[in-house]
Design a protein around this motif. Structure first.
Motif, mmCIF file in Angstrom:
data_model
loop_
_atom_site.group_PDB
_atom_site.id
_atom_site.type_symbol
_atom_site.label_atom_id
_atom_site.label_comp_id
_atom_site.label_asym_id
_atom_site.label_seq_id
_atom_site.Cartn_x
_atom_site.Cartn_y
_atom_site.Cartn_z
ATOM 1 N N ASP A 214 1.909 20.060 132.595
ATOM 2 C CA ASP A 214 1.323 20.086 133.933
ATOM 3 C C ASP A 214 0.960 21.494 134.391
ATOM 4 N N MET A 215 1.351 22.504 133.612
ATOM 5 C CA MET A 215 1.077 23.879 134.030
ATOM 6 C C MET A 215 -0.250 24.339 133.454
ATOM 7 N N VAL A 216 -1.068 24.923 134.270
ATOM 8 C CA VAL A 216 -2.342 25.471 133.817
ATOM 9 C C VAL A 216 -2.158 26.939 133.540
ATOM 10 N N MET A 217 -3.132 27.523 132.879
ATOM 11 C CA MET A 217 -3.035 28.924 132.516
ATOM 12 C C MET A 217 -3.115 29.792 133.756
ATOM 13 N N GLU A 218 -2.129 30.686 133.885
ATOM 14 C CA GLU A 218 -2.098 31.598 135.011
ATOM 15 C C GLU A 218 -2.478 32.984 134.524
ATOM 16 N N SER A 219 -3.274 33.676 135.303
ATOM 17 C CA SER A 219 -3.666 35.034 134.921
ATOM 18 C C SER A 219 -3.808 35.884 136.158
ATOM 19 N N ALA A 220 -3.704 37.175 135.947
ATOM 20 C CA ALA A 220 -3.885 38.100 137.059
ATOM 21 C C ALA A 220 -5.339 38.070 137.488
ATOM 22 N N PRO A 221 -5.641 38.277 138.778
ATOM 23 C CA PRO A 221 -7.024 38.255 139.242
ATOM 24 C C PRO A 221 -7.824 39.376 138.611
ATOM 25 N N ASP A 222 -9.126 39.118 138.411
ATOM 26 C CA ASP A 222 -9.990 40.133 137.828
ATOM 27 C C ASP A 222 -10.083 41.342 138.733
ATOM 28 N N SER A 223 -10.277 42.490 138.132
ATOM 29 C CA SER A 223 -10.373 43.735 138.892
ATOM 30 C C SER A 223 -11.594 44.509 138.434
ATOM 31 N N ASN A 224 -12.273 45.171 139.381
ATOM 32 C CA ASN A 224 -13.433 45.979 139.030
ATOM 33 C C ASN A 224 -13.065 47.451 138.887
ATOM 34 N N LEU A 225 -11.763 47.735 138.837
ATOM 35 C CA LEU A 225 -11.305 49.114 138.672
ATOM 36 C C LEU A 225 -11.321 49.508 137.206
ATOM 37 N N ASP A 226 -11.601 50.792 136.940
ATOM 38 C CA ASP A 226 -11.583 51.297 135.577
ATOM 39 C C ASP A 226 -10.153 51.480 135.091
ATOM 40 N N TYR A 227 -9.988 51.378 133.775
ATOM 41 C CA TYR A 227 -8.686 51.663 133.207
ATOM 42 C C TYR A 227 -8.434 53.168 133.211
ATOM 43 N N GLN A 228 -7.175 53.537 133.221
ATOM 44 C CA GLN A 228 -6.818 54.950 133.176
ATOM 45 C C GLN A 228 -7.417 55.583 131.922
ATOM 46 N N LYS A 229 -7.898 56.821 132.059
ATOM 47 C CA LYS A 229 -8.610 57.469 130.968
ATOM 48 C C LYS A 229 -7.662 58.149 129.982
ATOM 49 N N ILE A 230 -8.184 58.335 128.763
ATOM 50 C CA ILE A 230 -7.468 59.084 127.732
ATOM 51 C C ILE A 230 -7.735 60.562 127.972
ATOM 52 N N LYS A 231 -6.693 61.358 127.973
ATOM 53 C CA LYS A 231 -6.834 62.797 128.220
ATOM 54 C C LYS A 231 -6.575 63.565 126.926
#
Length: 243
Positions: A214-231
């Protein structure tokens, strides 16, 4: 006898002259004046290689009676088809682990049933690719999905450029320091590469779990933020002669 004495006197005079010349040469030979500096350069790059771990697990459509099992090969075909439709090469997916567990209900009525699980590593250039791929796989067969690392396809090229910039910074630093005391920079005498310093962001996780029919797939909401950069940062030590 007199001639022998003259020869010895000449030899002693020559030896004394040579010794004096050698000492004079040693005294006049001095090390070139030098300046030692350390250059620094740093760059931040946005990851274009995201590595996700996806775990698929067998399950029963009828969990109560342990019937109609969806096997791992069926789920795997769904995943591979979704990856193909997303325009990714088959090399983007590889098996990283295999496991499973025994599911046992009422011992007197039903024997223990082994449910296989399989883990995969998927490489994508953007996180939103994963959402589209997993949406085409039976959600009840997805145990979890998480990002485990990030990288950049041209990281080595960036490393070279940062090192070059660090060396240029060292020369620029030596130049303006010498100009401050009315001196001029000469040729480089020594270049020493110090340890590199690469900072990779801690992956952000996006987890999906299957718990029941009875459980459907749960996921975090989509985000338009960039991922942290490699330095990437480097220090180059250089020694220059002072003219």
């Amino acid at each position: 006898m007199k001639s022998i004495h003259l020869i010895l006197s000449a030899f002693l005079a020559l030896s004394t002259s040579f010794s004096t010349f050698a000492q004079t040469s040693t005294l006049t030979k001095t090390e070139p004046r030098r300046i030692e500096v350390t250059g620094f350069s740093e760059i931040e790059i946005t990851p274009d290689e995201l590595y996700f771990t996806i775990s698929l697990r067998e399950y029963f459509k009828d969990e109560k009676n342990q019937k109609d099992k969806v096997i791992i090969s069926t789920l795997e075909k769904q995943l591979m088809q979704a990856i193909s439709e997303a325009g990714l090469p088959k090399e983007a997916l590889r098996v990283s682990g295999v496991g499973g567990y025994q599911q046992q209900w009422e011992k007197k009525k039903n024997p223990a049933t082994f449910l296989e699980s399989k883990q995969y590593e998927l490489k994508v250039e953007r996180a939103d690719k994963l959402d589209g791929i997993l949406s085409k796989v039976d959600s009840r067969g997805i145990e979890y999905a998480s990002m485990n690392r990030m990288d950049h396809s041209k990281k080595e090229e960036f490393k070279k450029q940062v090192k070059i910039n660090a060396l240029k910074d060292a020369r620029e630093k030596a130049t303006y320091l010498l100009e401050a005391i009315n001196e001029k920079i000469g040729p480089v005498l020594l270049i020493h590469e110090l340890e590199d310093n690469a900072s990779y962001p801690v992956p952000m996780y996006k987890t999906m779990r299957m718990a029941s029919a009875d459980m459907v797939m749960e996921s975090a909401p989509d985000s338009n933020l960039d991922y942290q950069k490699i330095k990437l940062s480097y220090r180059m030590q250089a020694v220059f002669e002072i003219k």
